[in-house]
Design a protein around this motif. Structure first.
Motif, PDB file in Angstrom:
ATOM      1  N   ARG A 122       0.853  -1.184   0.000  1.00 19.53           N
ATOM      2  CA  ARG A 122       0.000   0.000   0.000  1.00 19.53           C
ATOM      3  C   ARG A 122       0.888   1.233   0.000  1.00 19.53           C
ATOM      4  NH1 ARG A 122      -3.139   0.156   4.954  1.00 19.53           N
ATOM      5  NH2 ARG A 122      -4.659   1.426   3.853  1.00 19.53           N
ATOM      6  N   GLN A 123       0.275   2.389  -0.305  1.00 15.25           N
ATOM      7  CA  GLN A 123       1.084   3.595  -0.423  1.00 15.25           C
ATOM      8  C   GLN A 123       1.789   3.963   0.873  1.00 15.25           C
ATOM      9  OE1 GLN A 123      -2.042   6.289  -1.816  1.00 15.25           O
ATOM     10  NE2 GLN A 123      -1.504   7.631  -0.152  1.00 15.25           N
ATOM     11  N   ALA A 124       1.183   3.752   2.020  1.00 17.68           N
ATOM     12  CA  ALA A 124       1.850   4.070   3.290  1.00 17.68           C
ATOM     13  C   ALA A 124       3.106   3.222   3.472  1.00 17.68           C
ATOM     14  CB  ALA A 124       0.895   3.869   4.456  1.00 17.68           C
ATOM     15  N   GLU A 125       3.034   1.975   3.057  1.00 15.32           N
ATOM     16  CA  GLU A 125       4.194   1.087   3.178  1.00 15.32           C
ATOM     17  C   GLU A 125       5.313   1.521   2.239  1.00 15.32           C
ATOM     18  OE1 GLU A 125       1.919  -3.060   4.224  1.00 15.32           O
ATOM     19  OE2 GLU A 125       1.642  -2.203   2.226  1.00 15.32           O
ATOM     20  N   ARG A 126       4.952   1.912   1.026  1.00 15.11           N
ATOM     21  CA  ARG A 126       5.972   2.360   0.077  1.00 15.11           C
ATOM     22  C   ARG A 126       6.545   3.709   0.478  1.00 15.11           C
ATOM     23  NH1 ARG A 126       2.026   1.421  -3.089  1.00 15.11           N
ATOM     24  NH2 ARG A 126       2.255   3.279  -4.378  1.00 15.11           N
ATOM     25  N   ARG A 127       5.715   4.577   1.050  1.00 15.53           N
ATOM     26  CA  ARG A 127       6.232   5.866   1.547  1.00 15.53           C
ATOM     27  C   ARG A 127       7.289   5.642   2.614  1.00 15.53           C
ATOM     28  NH1 ARG A 127       0.684   9.226   1.522  1.00 15.53           N
ATOM     29  NH2 ARG A 127       1.014  10.174  -0.508  1.00 15.53           N
ATOM     30  N   GLU A 128       7.076   4.655   3.459  1.00 13.33           N
ATOM     31  CA  GLU A 128       8.056   4.352   4.507  1.00 13.33           C
ATOM     32  C   GLU A 128       9.380   3.901   3.897  1.00 13.33           C
ATOM     33  OE1 GLU A 128       9.381   4.875   7.988  1.00 13.33           O
ATOM     34  OE2 GLU A 128       7.285   5.280   7.557  1.00 13.33           O
ATOM     35  N   ILE A 129       9.330   3.110   2.844  1.00 16.52           N
ATOM     36  CA  ILE A 129      10.550   2.681   2.146  1.00 16.52           C
ATOM     37  C   ILE A 129      11.258   3.883   1.548  1.00 16.52           C
ATOM     38  CG2 ILE A 129      11.441   1.387   0.161  1.00 16.52           C
ATOM     39  CD1 ILE A 129       9.175  -0.679   0.729  1.00 16.52           C
ATOM     40  N   ILE A 130      10.497   4.779   0.923  1.00 14.27           N
ATOM     41  CA  ILE A 130      11.085   5.970   0.313  1.00 14.27           C
ATOM     42  C   ILE A 130      11.719   6.857   1.375  1.00 14.27           C
ATOM     43  CG2 ILE A 130      10.523   8.115  -0.921  1.00 14.27           C
ATOM     44  CD1 ILE A 130       8.406   6.380  -2.452  1.00 14.27           C
ATOM     45  N   ARG A 131      11.046   7.030   2.514  1.00 10.86           N
ATOM     46  CA  ARG A 131      11.622   7.822   3.613  1.00 10.86           C
ATOM     47  C   ARG A 131      12.932   7.201   4.102  1.00 10.86           C
ATOM     48  NH1 ARG A 131       6.133   8.041   5.688  1.00 10.86           N
ATOM     49  NH2 ARG A 131       5.320  10.109   5.268  1.00 10.86           N
TER      50      ARG A 131
END
Length: 94
Positions: free
Chosen positions: A72-81
């Motif tokens: 999900r987008q929240a999970e991918r945002r965490e990877i990007i961060r």
């Protein structure tokens, strides 16, 4: 498989709206459409490539909408961060 013998995404030919929930639908728990999208991703032969391509294409945190590569987008945002922090830490260490 396509004409070249390459595996096709499991989402090919599906209604992709489940993969792109409305911002108002985004919460801590996946919605029913997101659960459907995640189930499709779970059996996809190119899931890892999809995730990699999406993460590599994201230029900032606003570019990560929807379900890609089984996340999900929240999970991918965490990877990007985490990647951004690691890059910053590496730059500081130089």
């Amino acid at each position: 498989m396509d004409a070249t013998g390459s595996p096709q995404p499991a989402c090919t030919g599906l209604d992709l709206r489940a993969f792109f929930p409305k911002p108002s639908d985004l919460g801590e728990r996946p919605t029913a459409p997101e659960r459907y999208a995640l189930a499709v991703c779970a059996v996809c032969p190119i899931r890892r490539r999809c995730l990699r391509d999406d993460l590599n294409a994201a230029t900032d945190l606003s570019d990560v909408n929807g379900v890609f590569g089984g996340l999900r987008q929240a999970e991918r945002r965490e990877i990007i961060r985490a990647r951004a922090q690691a890059a910053k830490d590496t730059e500081v260490a130089k």
